[in-house]
Every structure is written in C-alpha cells, then in structure tokens.
Design a protein around this motif. Structure first.
Motif, PDB file in Angstrom:
ATOM      1  N   CYS A  22      44.660  37.793  42.426  1.00 41.95           N
ATOM      2  CA  CYS A  22      43.778  36.841  42.744  1.00 41.95           C
ATOM      3  C   CYS A  22      43.731  35.607  41.641  1.00 41.95           C
ATOM      4  O   CYS A  22      43.788  35.685  40.384  1.00 41.95           O
ATOM      5  CB  CYS A  22      41.625  37.040  42.003  1.00 41.95           C
TER       6      CYS A  22
ATOM      7  N   CYS B  31      35.622  38.216  41.819  1.00 47.55           N
ATOM      8  CA  CYS B  31      34.864  37.480  41.801  1.00 47.55           C
ATOM      9  C   CYS B  31      34.737  36.433  42.570  1.00 47.55           C
ATOM     10  O   CYS B  31      33.507  35.578  43.158  1.00 47.55           O
ATOM     11  CB  CYS B  31      35.911  36.461  40.863  1.00 47.55           C
TER      12      CYS B  31
ATOM     13  N   ASP C 231      39.002  37.757  50.525  1.00 42.95           N
ATOM     14  CA  ASP C 231      38.291  37.690  49.094  1.00 42.95           C
ATOM     15  C   ASP C 231      38.330  39.188  48.133  1.00 42.95           C
ATOM     16  O   ASP C 231      38.128  40.050  48.225  1.00 42.95           O
ATOM     17  CB  ASP C 231      37.050  37.681  49.777  1.00 42.95           C
ATOM     18  N   CYS C 232      38.606  38.373  47.340  1.00 43.77           N
ATOM     19  CA  CYS C 232      38.262  38.979  45.601  1.00 43.77           C
ATOM     20  C   CYS C 232      37.581  39.925  45.527  1.00 43.77           C
ATOM     21  O   CYS C 232      36.567  39.553  45.642  1.00 43.77           O
ATOM     22  CB  CYS C 232      39.075  38.096  44.568  1.00 43.77           C
TER      23      CYS C 232
ATOM     24  N   ILE D 109      42.531  33.248  40.241  1.00 41.50           N
ATOM     25  CA  ILE D 109      41.157  32.894  39.263  1.00 41.50           C
ATOM     26  C   ILE D 109      40.555  34.051  37.991  1.00 41.50           C
ATOM     27  O   ILE D 109      41.037  33.481  36.708  1.00 41.50           O
ATOM     28  CB  ILE D 109      39.629  32.394  39.928  1.00 41.50           C
ATOM     29  N   CYS D 110      40.692  35.694  38.376  1.00 47.25           N
ATOM     30  CA  CYS D 110      40.238  36.609  37.417  1.00 47.25           C
ATOM     31  C   CYS D 110      41.270  37.384  36.980  1.00 47.25           C
ATOM     32  O   CYS D 110      41.302  37.704  36.597  1.00 47.25           O
ATOM     33  CB  CYS D 110      38.640  36.676  37.743  1.00 47.25           C
TER      34      CYS D 110
ATOM     35  N   CYS E 145      36.654  35.069  44.801  1.00 42.72           N
ATOM     36  CA  CYS E 145      37.085  33.702  45.342  1.00 42.72           C
ATOM     37  C   CYS E 145      38.332  34.406  46.298  1.00 42.72           C
ATOM     38  O   CYS E 145      38.791  35.670  47.396  1.00 42.72           O
ATOM     39  CB  CYS E 145      37.917  33.468  44.727  1.00 42.72           C
ATOM     40  N   GLN E 146      38.356  33.088  47.011  1.00 44.65           N
ATOM     41  CA  GLN E 146      39.147  33.906  48.665  1.00 44.65           C
ATOM     42  C   GLN E 146      40.384  33.924  48.350  1.00 44.65           C
ATOM     43  O   GLN E 146      40.837  32.862  47.673  1.00 44.65           O
ATOM     44  CB  GLN E 146      39.137  32.630  49.762  1.00 44.65           C
ATOM     45  N   VAL E 147      41.799  34.435  48.395  1.00 46.02           N
ATOM     46  CA  VAL E 147      42.541  34.848  48.103  1.00 46.02           C
ATOM     47  C   VAL E 147      43.974  34.773  49.445  1.00 46.02           C
ATOM     48  O   VAL E 147      43.428  35.433  50.708  1.00 46.02           O
ATOM     49  CB  VAL E 147      43.665  36.373  47.319  1.00 46.02           C
TER      50      VAL E 147
END
Length: 76
Positions: free
Chosen positions: A4, A50, A46-47, A6-7, A52-54
């Motif tokens: 991910c 979190c 999806d992660c 983001i995280c 988020c779309q990966v």
C-alpha cells in the motif's frame, strides 16, 4: 506481495479480494450516464489495513475483430 502506497502495509494478492477497476477519464455523473468504453482496466485489491485501493497491473482487453468477410466479395 503488494504494498500500500498510503500506509506501507505489505499483503498477498488473494483471488477472493481481486476486482477490476476501470478508468474512462471522466468523473461524476458523466461516468454513470456515459456510453463510451473504458480507456483502461486495472487489476485491483483493497489494502486490508487502511482500505485504500491498490492497483496491481493494467489489464489488456481481448482483441475482437468486427470485420466480416462476405462470400460475395471474394467472387468479384
């Protein structure tokens, strides 16, 4: 392994969580009511941490030829 952006969570790409994401370059209501085909398709997950779309990879479409050869055209 996917990561991910983001995280930073690393996770395996499991087929049960796989889906196709599409992008036709439009946003909002134009997407819902538009009749144009998608420009790009993506393999997405999806992660699990979190949500988020990966995006794993861009998916290519199958080539389908719409040209028909008529038998009459070959005899002329």
């Amino acid at each position: 392994m996917l990561e991910c952006k983001i995280c930073g969570t690393k996770f395996n790409a499991v087929i049960e969580r796989h889906y196709l994401a599409r992008d036709n370059g439009k946003t909002g209501l134009a997407v819902a009511f538009g009749s144009t085909a998608e420009e790009c398709l993506y393999d997405a997950f999806d992660c699990p941490m979190c949500g988020c779309q990966v995006i794993a990879k861009e998916r290519k479409r199958d080539y389908i030829s719409f040209v028909k050869e008529d038998e009459d055209d070959e005899q002329i």
